[in-house]
Design a protein around this motif. Structure first.
Motif, PDB file in Angstrom:
ATOM      1  N   PRO A 297       0.836  -1.202   0.000  1.00 44.53           N
ATOM      2  CA  PRO A 297       0.000   0.000   0.000  1.00 44.53           C
ATOM      3  C   PRO A 297       0.870   1.250   0.000  1.00 44.53           C
ATOM      4  N   GLY A 298       0.351   2.333  -0.521  1.00 44.33           N
ATOM      5  CA  GLY A 298       1.078   3.589  -0.504  1.00 44.33           C
ATOM      6  C   GLY A 298       0.695   4.489  -1.658  1.00 44.33           C
ATOM      7  N   GLN A 299       1.416   5.600  -1.761  1.00 41.39           N
ATOM      8  CA  GLN A 299       1.220   6.592  -2.815  1.00 41.39           C
ATOM      9  C   GLN A 299       2.233   6.334  -3.926  1.00 41.39           C
ATOM     10  N   TYR A 300       1.767   6.295  -5.140  1.00 42.97           N
ATOM     11  CA  TYR A 300       2.626   6.040  -6.289  1.00 42.97           C
ATOM     12  C   TYR A 300       2.265   6.999  -7.416  1.00 42.97           C
ATOM     13  N   GLN A 301       3.110   7.014  -8.427  1.00 42.20           N
ATOM     14  CA  GLN A 301       2.836   7.746  -9.656  1.00 42.20           C
ATOM     15  C   GLN A 301       3.171   6.827 -10.827  1.00 42.20           C
ATOM     16  N   ILE A 302       2.370   6.916 -11.856  1.00 43.39           N
ATOM     17  CA  ILE A 302       2.657   6.190 -13.095  1.00 43.39           C
ATOM     18  C   ILE A 302       2.946   7.244 -14.152  1.00 43.39           C
ATOM     19  N   GLU A 303       4.165   7.224 -14.688  1.00 47.00           N
ATOM     20  CA  GLU A 303       4.544   8.147 -15.750  1.00 47.00           C
ATOM     21  C   GLU A 303       4.392   7.408 -17.081  1.00 47.00           C
ATOM     22  N   VAL A 304       3.416   7.822 -17.847  1.00 47.28           N
ATOM     23  CA  VAL A 304       3.098   7.173 -19.119  1.00 47.28           C
ATOM     24  C   VAL A 304       4.055   7.672 -20.192  1.00 47.28           C
ATOM     25  N   ASP A 305       4.562   6.750 -21.014  1.00 47.99           N
ATOM     26  CA  ASP A 305       5.488   7.123 -22.084  1.00 47.99           C
ATOM     27  C   ASP A 305       5.338   6.128 -23.232  1.00 47.99           C
ATOM     28  N   MET A 306       5.858   6.494 -24.373  1.00 51.48           N
ATOM     29  CA  MET A 306       5.947   5.588 -25.513  1.00 51.48           C
ATOM     30  C   MET A 306       7.377   5.068 -25.563  1.00 51.48           C
ATOM     31  N   VAL A 307       7.527   3.828 -26.017  1.00 53.30           N
ATOM     32  CA  VAL A 307       8.855   3.232 -26.113  1.00 53.30           C
ATOM     33  C   VAL A 307       8.970   2.497 -27.449  1.00 53.30           C
ATOM     34  N   ARG A 308      10.120   2.630 -28.051  1.00 53.38           N
ATOM     35  CA  ARG A 308      10.480   1.814 -29.214  1.00 53.38           C
ATOM     36  C   ARG A 308      11.530   0.847 -28.687  1.00 53.38           C
ATOM     37  N   ASP A 309      11.115  -0.398 -28.425  1.00 55.63           N
ATOM     38  CA  ASP A 309      11.984  -1.383 -27.771  1.00 55.63           C
ATOM     39  C   ASP A 309      13.326  -1.515 -28.470  1.00 55.63           C
ATOM     40  N   GLY A 310      14.371  -1.530 -27.647  1.00 56.79           N
ATOM     41  CA  GLY A 310      15.723  -1.659 -28.161  1.00 56.79           C
ATOM     42  C   GLY A 310      16.282  -0.380 -28.749  1.00 56.79           C
ATOM     43  N   VAL A 311      15.474   0.699 -28.754  1.00 60.20           N
ATOM     44  CA  VAL A 311      15.934   1.955 -29.348  1.00 60.20           C
ATOM     45  C   VAL A 311      15.880   3.088 -28.327  1.00 60.20           C
ATOM     46  N   THR A 312      14.665   3.487 -27.895  1.00 58.23           N
ATOM     47  CA  THR A 312      14.560   4.621 -26.976  1.00 58.23           C
ATOM     48  C   THR A 312      13.165   4.770 -26.397  1.00 58.23           C
ATOM     49  N   TRP A 313      13.101   5.492 -25.292  1.00 55.19           N
ATOM     50  CA  TRP A 313      11.851   6.006 -24.749  1.00 55.19           C
ATOM     51  C   TRP A 313      11.666   7.381 -25.365  1.00 55.19           C
ATOM     52  N   PHE A 314      10.437   7.840 -25.509  1.00 50.95           N
ATOM     53  CA  PHE A 314      10.181   9.099 -26.189  1.00 50.95           C
ATOM     54  C   PHE A 314      10.443  10.323 -25.307  1.00 50.95           C
ATOM     55  N   ALA A 315      10.188  10.248 -23.990  1.00 51.86           N
ATOM     56  CA  ALA A 315      10.307  11.411 -23.098  1.00 51.86           C
ATOM     57  C   ALA A 315      11.677  12.091 -23.146  1.00 51.86           C
TER      58      ALA A 315
END
Length: 79
Positions: free
Chosen positions: A46-64
């Motif tokens: 239990p607790g407080q969390y955050q989910i940071e949504v992003d797009m990913v191109r596997d093996g290449v990069t995250w978009f953020a």
């Protein structure tokens, strides 16, 4: 192929899990918006969390890191 994914953070914004589950996004054209159901593995404690949504191109990069804004969704898990 690009996927919708996320980073799981604690309430202070520290990364707990960098590589979240992948969801295949629908085709979205320029200027369009669509509602998407995204697969998320929830923490066990239990607790407080955050989910940071992003797009990913596997093996290449995250978009953020390339200047793309990513939303953070607050999540509170109770017993």
């Amino acid at each position: 192929m690009d996927h919708l994914s996320y980073h799981l953070l604690n309430e202070k914004g520290e990364v707990l899990q960098h590589d979240g589950r992948r969801t295949n996004p629908p085709d979205i054209g320029p200027g369009e918006t669509k509602e998407v159901q995204m697969a998320v593995e929830l923490p066990v404690s239990p607790g407080q969390y955050q989910i940071e949504v992003d797009m990913v191109r596997d093996g290449v990069t995250w978009f953020a890191p390339h200047g793309n804004a990513t939303p953070r969704i607050k999540l509170q898990l109770q017993n």
